[in-house]
Scaffold this motif. Structure first.
Motif, PDB file in Angstrom:
ATOM      1  N   GLU A  50      -5.793 -17.532  -7.479  1.00 25.29           N
ATOM      2  CA  GLU A  50      -4.969 -18.494  -6.967  1.00 25.29           C
ATOM      3  C   GLU A  50      -3.974 -18.118  -6.024  1.00 25.29           C
ATOM      4  O   GLU A  50      -3.645 -18.694  -4.861  1.00 25.29           O
ATOM      5  CB  GLU A  50      -4.206 -19.341  -8.208  1.00 25.29           C
ATOM      6  N   GLU A  51      -3.489 -17.181  -6.330  1.00 22.71           N
ATOM      7  CA  GLU A  51      -2.391 -16.412  -5.378  1.00 22.71           C
ATOM      8  C   GLU A  51      -3.176 -16.121  -4.215  1.00 22.71           C
ATOM      9  O   GLU A  51      -2.682 -15.970  -3.026  1.00 22.71           O
ATOM     10  CB  GLU A  51      -1.675 -15.092  -6.216  1.00 22.71           C
ATOM     11  N   ILE A  52      -4.229 -15.474  -4.241  1.00 19.80           N
ATOM     12  CA  ILE A  52      -5.377 -14.748  -2.996  1.00 19.80           C
ATOM     13  C   ILE A  52      -5.438 -15.924  -2.139  1.00 19.80           C
ATOM     14  O   ILE A  52      -5.289 -16.190  -1.005  1.00 19.80           O
ATOM     15  CB  ILE A  52      -6.413 -14.136  -3.267  1.00 19.80           C
ATOM     16  N   LEU A  53      -5.787 -17.143  -2.887  1.00 19.94           N
ATOM     17  CA  LEU A  53      -6.072 -18.366  -2.010  1.00 19.94           C
ATOM     18  C   LEU A  53      -4.920 -19.213  -1.487  1.00 19.94           C
ATOM     19  O   LEU A  53      -5.167 -19.500  -0.317  1.00 19.94           O
ATOM     20  CB  LEU A  53      -6.739 -19.649  -3.114  1.00 19.94           C
ATOM     21  N   ARG A  54      -3.932 -19.197  -2.008  1.00 21.55           N
ATOM     22  CA  ARG A  54      -2.639 -19.522  -1.553  1.00 21.55           C
ATOM     23  C   ARG A  54      -2.197 -18.832  -0.451  1.00 21.55           C
ATOM     24  O   ARG A  54      -2.041 -19.401   0.580  1.00 21.55           O
ATOM     25  CB  ARG A  54      -1.623 -19.663  -2.440  1.00 21.55           C
ATOM     26  N   ASP A  55      -1.958 -17.276  -0.402  1.00 31.36           N
ATOM     27  CA  ASP A  55      -1.178 -16.502   0.749  1.00 31.36           C
ATOM     28  C   ASP A  55      -2.537 -15.900   1.559  1.00 31.36           C
ATOM     29  O   ASP A  55      -2.215 -15.310   2.638  1.00 31.36           O
ATOM     30  CB  ASP A  55      -0.683 -15.577   0.162  1.00 31.36           C
ATOM     31  N   GLY A  56      -3.558 -15.790   1.050  1.00 28.32           N
ATOM     32  CA  GLY A  56      -4.580 -14.871   1.526  1.00 28.32           C
ATOM     33  C   GLY A  56      -4.338 -13.611   1.709  1.00 28.32           C
ATOM     34  O   GLY A  56      -4.818 -12.462   2.337  1.00 28.32           O
ATOM     35  N   THR A  57      -3.398 -13.071   0.646  1.00 32.50           N
ATOM     36  CA  THR A  57      -2.884 -11.648   0.541  1.00 32.50           C
ATOM     37  C   THR A  57      -3.731 -10.783  -0.365  1.00 32.50           C
ATOM     38  O   THR A  57      -4.204 -11.151  -1.231  1.00 32.50           O
ATOM     39  CB  THR A  57      -1.334 -11.566  -0.016  1.00 32.50           C
ATOM     40  N   ASP A  58      -3.739  -9.435  -0.023  1.00 33.88           N
ATOM     41  CA  ASP A  58      -4.388  -8.459  -0.870  1.00 33.88           C
ATOM     42  C   ASP A  58      -3.323  -7.551  -1.437  1.00 33.88           C
ATOM     43  O   ASP A  58      -3.500  -6.537  -2.217  1.00 33.88           O
ATOM     44  CB  ASP A  58      -5.036  -7.395  -0.248  1.00 33.88           C
ATOM     45  N   ASP A  59      -1.969  -7.845  -1.129  1.00 27.86           N
ATOM     46  CA  ASP A  59      -0.877  -7.023  -1.615  1.00 27.86           C
ATOM     47  C   ASP A  59      -0.598  -7.312  -3.076  1.00 27.86           C
ATOM     48  O   ASP A  59      -0.138  -8.419  -3.441  1.00 27.86           O
ATOM     49  CB  ASP A  59       0.476  -7.640  -0.658  1.00 27.86           C
ATOM     50  N   ALA A  60      -0.839  -6.414  -4.083  1.00 25.58           N
ATOM     51  CA  ALA A  60      -0.707  -6.385  -5.389  1.00 25.58           C
ATOM     52  C   ALA A  60       0.747  -6.674  -5.910  1.00 25.58           C
ATOM     53  O   ALA A  60       0.872  -7.345  -6.706  1.00 25.58           O
ATOM     54  CB  ALA A  60      -1.551  -5.506  -6.144  1.00 25.58           C
ATOM     55  N   GLY A  61       1.617  -5.893  -5.209  1.00 20.14           N
ATOM     56  CA  GLY A  61       2.959  -6.119  -5.458  1.00 20.14           C
ATOM     57  C   GLY A  61       3.411  -7.502  -5.341  1.00 20.14           C
ATOM     58  O   GLY A  61       4.154  -8.172  -5.972  1.00 20.14           O
ATOM     59  N   VAL A  62       3.017  -8.165  -4.057  1.00 21.78           N
ATOM     60  CA  VAL A  62       3.460  -9.667  -3.794  1.00 21.78           C
ATOM     61  C   VAL A  62       2.946 -10.544  -4.886  1.00 21.78           C
ATOM     62  O   VAL A  62       3.398 -11.553  -5.401  1.00 21.78           O
ATOM     63  CB  VAL A  62       3.143 -10.023  -2.307  1.00 21.78           C
TER      64      VAL A  62
END
Length: 171
Positions: free
Chosen positions: A95-107
């Motif tokens: 869901e977080e990847i989908l929301r932000d497109g981020t790969d940053d595990a810390g974020v």
């Protein structure tokens, strides 16, 4: 302030539920298990609840499949000690990847801490992650990083499964 219609909110919730459950399935299968992801419209009528619900239903356990393979003479890799936690956290990570497109595990880890604290994680996800007390738990960045890496490596499969779930749920 941007206002969304009920229909827009429901569409976003369906998308989130589908990706969430697809991620559980893909990570579970990564470790040799099998199961089914499902999503369905919430018919409770309670406006405080999400419009769509979902569930991953395991059929075969990775540990059992590994034991069968070994007993049959096949060489199979060891399961990571935290495989259950990886399956449990996969939906929230997706869901977080989908929301932000981020790969940053810390974020992603920071967002998940907040979502867990806010009560947005299901009891079944928390149980798989081994979290019994949301006021006092440890969610390691390493766990989030590994789950993120697994999902990114399998993102095409997650996307296909999620799109199938959305299509099936809206027929």
């Amino acid at each position: 302030m941007i206002e969304f219609t009920e229909q827009q909110i429901a569409a976003r919730e369906l998308r989130n539920a589908a990706y969430h459950e697809a991620a559980h399935k893909m990570v579970y299968e990564q470790f040799g298990g099998a199961g089914d992801a499902v999503v369905w419209r919430n018919e409770s009528g309670n406006l405080e609840e999400r419009a769509w619900r979902g569930q991953f239903r395991p059929r075969t356990c990775p540990q059992e499949m590994r034991a069968i393979a070994l007993a049959s003479g096949f060489s199979v890799p060891d399961l990571p000690a935290n495989w259950r936690a990886l399956v449990g956290i996969a939906g929230l990570v997706a869901e977080e990847i989908l929301r932000d497109g981020t790969d940053d595990a810390g974020v992603i880890a920071d967002a998940l801490h907040q979502r867990i604290w806010d009560g947005e994680a299901s009891a079944s996800d928390l149980a798989m992650m081994g979290i019994t007390d949301i006021e006092n738990y440890d969610l390691s960045d390493e766990l989030v990083e590994r789950a993120t890496r697994i999902l990114r490596d399998q993102w095409e499969a997650v996307l296909l499964e999620a799109e199938y779930l959305i299509e099936f749920a809206t027929e």
